[in-house]
Design an enzyme around this catalytic site. Structure first.
Site, PDB file in Angstrom:
ATOM      1  N   LYS A   1      -7.613   1.347  -2.612  1.00 57.14           N
ATOM      2  CA  LYS A   1      -7.144   0.908  -1.285  1.00 57.14           C
ATOM      3  C   LYS A   1      -7.102   2.081  -0.301  1.00 57.14           C
ATOM      4  O   LYS A   1      -7.524   1.970   0.851  1.00 57.14           O
ATOM      5  CB  LYS A   1      -5.747   0.283  -1.453  1.00 57.14           C
ATOM      6  CG  LYS A   1      -5.026  -0.051  -0.170  1.00 57.14           C
ATOM      7  CD  LYS A   1      -5.690  -1.183   0.573  1.00 57.14           C
ATOM      8  CE  LYS A   1      -4.953  -1.474   1.881  1.00 57.14           C
ATOM      9  NZ  LYS A   1      -5.708  -2.396   2.727  1.00 57.14           N
TER      10      LYS A   1
ATOM     11  N   LYS B   1      -0.219   5.740   8.699  1.00 54.17           N
ATOM     12  CA  LYS B   1       0.342   5.838   7.337  1.00 54.17           C
ATOM     13  C   LYS B   1      -0.777   5.877   6.305  1.00 54.17           C
ATOM     14  O   LYS B   1      -0.780   6.714   5.400  1.00 54.17           O
ATOM     15  CB  LYS B   1       1.245   4.637   7.038  1.00 54.17           C
ATOM     16  CG  LYS B   1       1.808   4.649   5.618  1.00 54.17           C
ATOM     17  CD  LYS B   1       2.293   3.293   5.130  1.00 54.17           C
ATOM     18  CE  LYS B   1       1.184   2.440   4.592  1.00 54.17           C
ATOM     19  NZ  LYS B   1       1.608   1.285   3.788  1.00 54.17           N
TER      20      LYS B   1
ATOM     21  N   THR C   1       0.872  -1.180   0.000  1.00 52.22           N
ATOM     22  CA  THR C   1       0.000   0.000   0.000  1.00 52.22           C
ATOM     23  C   THR C   1       0.904   1.224   0.000  1.00 52.22           C
ATOM     24  O   THR C   1       1.614   1.472   0.983  1.00 52.22           O
ATOM     25  CB  THR C   1      -0.886   0.026   1.272  1.00 52.22           C
ATOM     26  OG1 THR C   1      -1.652  -1.166   1.327  1.00 52.22           O
ATOM     27  CG2 THR C   1      -1.816   1.229   1.252  1.00 52.22           C
TER      28      THR C   1
HETATM   29  P1  NAD Z   1       5.931  -5.766   7.289  1.00 51.67           P
HETATM   30  O1  NAD Z   1       6.705  -4.617   7.804  1.00 51.67           O
HETATM   31  O2  NAD Z   1       5.568  -6.893   8.188  1.00 51.67           O
HETATM   32  O3  NAD Z   1       6.707  -6.410   6.007  1.00 51.67           O
HETATM   33  C1  NAD Z   1       7.416  -5.663   5.061  1.00 51.67           C
HETATM   34  C2  NAD Z   1       8.732  -6.374   4.786  1.00 51.67           C
HETATM   35  O4  NAD Z   1       9.458  -5.665   3.762  1.00 51.67           O
HETATM   36  C3  NAD Z   1       9.649  -6.452   6.004  1.00 51.67           C
HETATM   37  O5  NAD Z   1       9.910  -7.801   6.333  1.00 51.67           O
HETATM   38  C4  NAD Z   1      10.912  -5.692   5.558  1.00 51.67           C
HETATM   39  O6  NAD Z   1      12.105  -6.247   6.078  1.00 51.67           O
HETATM   40  C5  NAD Z   1      10.825  -5.847   4.046  1.00 51.67           C
HETATM   41  N1  NAD Z   1      11.632  -4.878   3.325  1.00 51.67           N
HETATM   42  C6  NAD Z   1      11.672  -3.518   3.477  1.00 51.67           C
HETATM   43  N2  NAD Z   1      12.563  -2.976   2.611  1.00 51.67           N
HETATM   44  C7  NAD Z   1      13.079  -4.016   1.899  1.00 51.67           C
HETATM   45  C8  NAD Z   1      14.051  -4.099   0.858  1.00 51.67           C
HETATM   46  N3  NAD Z   1      14.675  -3.013   0.386  1.00 51.67           N
HETATM   47  N4  NAD Z   1      14.350  -5.320   0.369  1.00 51.67           N
HETATM   48  C9  NAD Z   1      13.745  -6.430   0.845  1.00 51.67           C
HETATM   49  N5  NAD Z   1      12.814  -6.405   1.833  1.00 51.67           N
HETATM   50  C10 NAD Z   1      12.494  -5.221   2.342  1.00 51.67           C
HETATM   51  O7  NAD Z   1       4.605  -5.115   6.640  1.00 51.67           O
HETATM   52  P2  NAD Z   1       3.238  -5.883   6.246  1.00 51.67           P
HETATM   53  O8  NAD Z   1       2.287  -5.835   7.385  1.00 51.67           O
HETATM   54  O9  NAD Z   1       3.598  -7.186   5.596  1.00 51.67           O
HETATM   55  O10 NAD Z   1       2.670  -4.849   5.172  1.00 51.67           O
HETATM   56  C11 NAD Z   1       3.209  -4.773   3.876  1.00 51.67           C
HETATM   57  C12 NAD Z   1       2.315  -3.840   3.072  1.00 51.67           C
HETATM   58  O11 NAD Z   1       0.969  -4.357   3.038  1.00 51.67           O
HETATM   59  C13 NAD Z   1       2.211  -2.426   3.668  1.00 51.67           C
HETATM   60  O12 NAD Z   1       2.195  -1.501   2.624  1.00 51.67           O
HETATM   61  C14 NAD Z   1       0.868  -2.460   4.407  1.00 51.67           C
HETATM   62  O13 NAD Z   1       0.271  -1.173   4.505  1.00 51.67           O
HETATM   63  C15 NAD Z   1       0.061  -3.376   3.517  1.00 51.67           C
HETATM   64  N6  NAD Z   1      -1.036  -4.089   4.194  1.00 51.67           N
HETATM   65  C16 NAD Z   1      -0.869  -4.602   5.444  1.00 51.67           C
HETATM   66  C17 NAD Z   1      -1.936  -5.267   6.049  1.00 51.67           C
HETATM   67  C18 NAD Z   1      -1.790  -5.853   7.441  1.00 51.67           C
HETATM   68  O14 NAD Z   1      -2.819  -6.240   8.025  1.00 51.67           O
HETATM   69  N7  NAD Z   1      -0.592  -5.954   8.000  1.00 51.67           N
HETATM   70  C19 NAD Z   1      -3.158  -5.417   5.367  1.00 51.67           C
HETATM   71  C20 NAD Z   1      -3.275  -4.926   4.073  1.00 51.67           C
HETATM   72  C21 NAD Z   1      -2.209  -4.267   3.487  1.00 51.67           C
END
Ligand code: NAD
Length: 300
Positions: A171, A246, A96
């Site tokens: 979204k 965010k 997102t």
């Molecule tokens: P998270 O922080 O758990 O996972 C993100 C991952 O990206 C981390 O493990 C981080 O180490 C990795 N990362 C960051 N920079 C990187 C790079 N340069 N190279 C490789 N890996 C890298 O976040 P999440 O909860 O999995 O959310 C991910 C996305 O999905 C966000 O944009 C969030 O808004 C969206 N989202 C989350 C949810 C939820 O319920 N958690 C629901 C819908 C959408």
């Protein structure tokens, strides 16, 4: 069976990529976090040491990263996706992110000869694990159609939204409504209690009346009413305060760009900022109820 490159194996990406493994694909995963990599490895993801290794020879690349900054870096840097993938590879960003970053990624991918779609998701960690996420997919129609084939094992719904960045637009607007609904639900729940209503009786009424919402049915901020709610579990995160702040911020930025007043959204953003200032950034976003029932003041 396809070869899938996956960048970002966190709370969402971990469960999502596991569903592609279970569907029979070879998934090559990369994350900066060792813990995220280890968890994905146990789910059958083939772990690699760089973005280049993840995307080389892949039919499709998925990215599931926290914010626009991360997505821009992963796609556009010298060690990133566009520099190392073959242009026949389909690119799908499910993070997102802000509309401007999504527009930049669409433009850069197209200029380098790639098909790219913005495909953010709704449904949370439980939906990621269960393979029941809703995907909102924006881009050229042939790329959106091609992406659907790979998305299917992770999705309950796949909804084409139109051209570039419309997936992110859907979204962002959805989550603006969600967090406003959640804040309203917290106020109604606390007031009902103080007016002498039994919490379950009030919930039974609101859930079949005009006060109903997804937030009320899934994240009710009073414990002992809805089994899926983080309020039962001392607000251990299912969706953090930080991510909620965010997402509302993304809506506010998009609103400024379109001259749209978001009076309520801006107020709810301030409420989330108060929770962050109080040290609750990592708690579940339904902890917003603390601003209504007075327990935030007691905590400070
Ligand atoms: P998270 O922080 O758990 O996972 C993100 C991952 O990206 C981390 O493990 C981080 O180490 C990795 N990362 C960051 N920079 C990187 C790079 N340069 N190279 C490789 N890996 C890298 O976040 P999440 O909860 O999995 O959310 C991910 C996305 O999905 C966000 O944009 C969030 O808004 C969206 N989202 C989350 C949810 C939820 O319920 N958690 C629901 C819908 C959408």
């Amino acid at each position: 069976m396809a070869v899938v490159g996956w960048i970002g194996l966190g709370n969402m990406g971990g469960g999502m990529s596991a569903n592609l493994v279970n569907a029979g694909h070879e998934v090559r995963g990369f994350d900066l976090s060792e813990a995220a990599m280890a968890a994905a490895g146990t789910a059958g993801v083939k772990l690699v040491g760089s973005i280049a290794e993840a995307v080389g020879g892949a039919d499709v690349v998925f990215t599931m990263l926290p914010k626009g900054d991360h997505a821009r870096a992963v796609y556009l840097n010298d060690d990133g996706v566009l520099a190392h993938a073959d242009p026949r590879t389909l690119l799908v960003d499910s993070s997102t992110i802000d509309i401007e970053s999504a527009r930049t990624l669409h433009g850069a991918a197209a200029a380098a000869g790639f098909r790219f779609v913005d495909a953010p998701v709704s449904g949370g960690m439980s939906g990621a694990r269960a393979g029941t996420l809703t995907f909102m997919v924006g881009g050229e129609s042939h790329a959106v159609e091609d992406a659907g084939v790979f998305i299917k094992p992770m999705a309950g719904n796949i909804i084409p939204t139109g051209g570039a960045t419309t997936g992110q637009a859907a979204k962002i607007c959805n989550n603006l409504m969600l967090f406003i609904n959640l804040a309203g639900t917290a106020e109604g729940a606390v007031l009902a209690d103080r007016l002498g209503l039994d919490k379950q009786v009030f919930w039974n009424i609101a859930s079949v009346s005009s006060g109903d919402s997804w937030a009320l049915r899934t994240w009710y901020p009073v414990p002992g009413v809805v089994s899926t709610a983080a309020s039962n579990n001392d607000f251990a995160p299912t969706f953090t305060v930080e991510l909620a702040k965010k997402d509302i911020g993304l809506a506010i930025a998009a609103a400024k760009g379109t001259g749209t007043p978001l009076h309520i959204g801006e107020h709810v953003e301030q409420l989330y900022q108060r929770l962050i200032d109080a040290g609750d950034a990592g708690k579940d976003c339904s902890i917003i109820v603390k601003l209504v029932d007075g327990t935030l003041e007691q905590q400070q």
